[in-house]
Design an enzyme around this catalytic site. Structure first.
Site, PDB file in Angstrom:
ATOM      1  CB  SER A 130     -16.496  14.183  12.781  1.00  0.00           C
ATOM      2  OG  SER A 130     -17.286  13.077  12.449  1.00  0.00           O
ATOM      3  CD  GLU A 132      -9.304  -5.397  -6.273  1.00  0.00           C
ATOM      4  OE1 GLU A 132     -10.275  -6.156  -6.101  1.00  0.00           O
ATOM      5  OE2 GLU A 132      -8.849  -4.665  -5.384  1.00  0.00           O
ATOM      6  CG  HIS A 166     -10.581  -7.529  -2.795  1.00  0.00           C
ATOM      7  ND1 HIS A 166     -11.104  -6.498  -3.521  1.00  0.00           N
ATOM      8  CD2 HIS A 166     -11.225  -7.479  -1.597  1.00  0.00           C
ATOM      9  CE1 HIS A 166     -12.010  -5.851  -2.822  1.00  0.00           C
ATOM     10  NE2 HIS A 166     -12.111  -6.438  -1.632  1.00  0.00           N
ATOM     11  CB  ILE A 167      -8.082 -12.642   0.870  1.00  0.00           C
ATOM     12  CG1 ILE A 167      -6.983 -12.051   1.776  1.00  0.00           C
ATOM     13  CG2 ILE A 167      -7.465 -13.266  -0.369  1.00  0.00           C
ATOM     14  CD1 ILE A 167      -6.133 -13.113   2.456  1.00  0.00           C
ATOM     15  N   GLY A 168      -9.870  -9.687   1.876  1.00  0.00           N
ATOM     16  CA  GLY A 168     -10.276  -9.035   3.128  1.00  0.00           C
ATOM     17  C   GLY A 168     -11.389  -9.728   3.891  1.00  0.00           C
ATOM     18  CB  ILE A 209      -7.558  -3.664   4.173  1.00  0.00           C
ATOM     19  CG1 ILE A 209      -7.749  -2.658   5.304  1.00  0.00           C
ATOM     20  CG2 ILE A 209      -6.365  -4.545   4.480  1.00  0.00           C
ATOM     21  CD1 ILE A 209      -9.133  -2.250   5.579  1.00  0.00           C
ATOM     22  CB  ALA A 210      -9.942   0.944   1.912  1.00  0.00           C
ATOM     23  NE  ARG A 211     -14.284  -1.485  -3.013  1.00  0.00           N
ATOM     24  CZ  ARG A 211     -14.572  -2.451  -2.137  1.00  0.00           C
ATOM     25  NH1 ARG A 211     -13.609  -2.966  -1.384  1.00  0.00           N
ATOM     26  NH2 ARG A 211     -15.794  -2.937  -2.046  1.00  0.00           N
ATOM     27  N   GLY A 266     -14.078   4.004  10.612  1.00  0.00           N
ATOM     28  CA  GLY A 266     -15.424   3.421  10.615  1.00  0.00           C
ATOM     29  C   GLY A 266     -15.373   2.115  11.385  1.00  0.00           C
TER      30      GLY A 266
HETATM   31  C1  DGY Z   1     -16.464  -5.486   0.605  1.00  0.00           C
HETATM   32  O1  DGY Z   1     -17.360  -6.109   1.176  1.00  0.00           O
HETATM   33  O2  DGY Z   1     -16.620  -4.352   0.165  1.00  0.00           O
HETATM   34  C2  DGY Z   1     -15.186  -6.190   0.438  1.00  0.00           C
HETATM   35  O3  DGY Z   1     -14.219  -5.410  -0.148  1.00  0.00           O
HETATM   36  C3  DGY Z   1     -15.396  -7.458  -0.353  1.00  0.00           C
HETATM   37  O4  DGY Z   1     -14.544  -8.396   0.226  1.00  0.00           O
END
Ligand code: DGY
Length: 331
Positions: A179, A265, A283-285, A234-236, A156
């Site tokens: 896809s 979390e 979770h600092i993404g 870095i997703a979930r 994505g």
């Molecule tokens: C989101 O926006 O989904 C992120 O994981 C939060 O930092």
């Protein structure tokens, strides 16, 4: 005429709060602790709510909110904490914060990939413990990115932003998505996750949490990775079978890992903190000033556009509930 009343469920940066006050009559839950069960009580009399990804908006909660609340925004791109089907059935528009955090999250992914590949966390821990011995050719030896195959699960907007950055490090890019992606020129598409995992020297999980992706990184699939592969998420956290991943890291089957997200979390499994060759971040993404400001701004702009001007915002997750109102004005 009275102003639209907006409940915001967490303390925000001053600049974002100032924007909110310009547009709305703000009721703020001022703490850093989640609002929890006080949500419904605090939302009484509010027209809209801006929630955080830590709030669970299940069907009963949405039903209880709905009589008064006419729009919901989440300060996140992810929306796995909201029952979107229920919101749609209840005619409640839900807005989120896509795009503005792509760069921040992709930078976090690069940070974790580099840290895991070079063993940065373990090396720093050695230094902090005062155990740094004389330089030696066999000391602190990690993996170079050049020429390695980076597999991206989920191409994505964040996956694309990661690929753009990783390209500069000389990796060979592979990805799996439902896809082939339009922005993926020069990358190898894999129609199945299994096929991607087999070739990924480094695997980075960027896919959203959905009923289809939850638990996708399971024990069987982890076994498909090349021995000693590097794993980054870095997703979930709920995309991963955590005990299986922890076992694979501990045994060396996975050579190194970098994680920003976890199940449960912030009370994560304490075993994460004891694993070797693993960088763990809380979770600092999206945690840059730029991204967090922009996330707050576009969430507020969406609520303002819809509630005050009848304009359907592009960042609506269930646009079918938005009926354009040519005359504008409050709903
Ligand atoms: C989101 O926006 O989904 C992120 O994981 C939060 O930092």
């Amino acid at each position: 005429m009275s102003r639209t009343r907006l409940l915001i469920t967490r303390r925000l940066a001053d600049e974002v709060l100032a924007l909110a006050h310009q547009k709305f009559d703000v009721s703020l839950w001022p703490a850093d602790e989640p609002i929890g069960a006080a949500l419904l009580e605090r939302a009484a009399g509010c027209d809209a709510v801006l929630v955080m990804p830590t709030e669970r908006l299940d069907r009963p909660t949405l039903q209880a909110l709905r009589p008064g609340v006419r729009a919901l925004a989440t300060h996140s791109v992810g929306y796995d904490h909201i029952d979107l089907d229920a919101a749609t059935e209840l005619g409640l528009p839900v807005f989120h914060t896509p795009d503005v955090l792509n760069d921040a999250v992709a930078e976090t992914a690069m940070l974790l990939i580099l840290s895991a590949c070079r063993g940065a966390s373990s090396a720093e821990a050695v230094l902090r413990r005062g155990e740094w011995g004389p330089w030696s050719p066999t000391q602190f030896v990690g993996r170079q990115l050049t020429g390695r195959r980076l597999g991206i699960f989920g191409m994505g907007r964040i996956g694309v932003a990661l690929a753009q950055r990783a390209r500069a490090f000389g990796v060979e890019l592979h990805y799996h998505n439902r896809s082939p992606a339009v922005d993926a020129a020069g990358m190898h598409y894999h129609a199945t996750l299994e096929s991607l995992m087999k070739v990924s020297d480094i695997l980075c999980v960027c896919a959203p949490s959905t009923p289809q992706t939850r638990g996708a990184i399971n024990r069987e699939r982890i076994e498909l990775l090349p021995p000693g592969a590097v794993f980054v998420n870095i997703a979930r956290g709920d995309l991963v079978d955590e005990p299986a991943l922890m076992d694979a890291i501990e045994s060396g089957r996975i050579g190194a890992a970098g994680l920003d997200v976890y199940r449960n979390e912030p009370r994560i499994d304490p075993r994460w903190l004891t694993l070797p060759r693993t960088t763990v971040l809380p979770h600092i993404g999206s945690g840059t000033q730029e991204a967090r400001f922009a996330m707050g701004r576009i969430a507020l702009e969406a609520l303002d556009a819809w509630l005050h001007h009848g304009r359907p915002p592009p960042n609506c997750l269930n646009p079918s509930v938005l009926q354009p109102r040519p005359s504008g004005g409050p709903t």
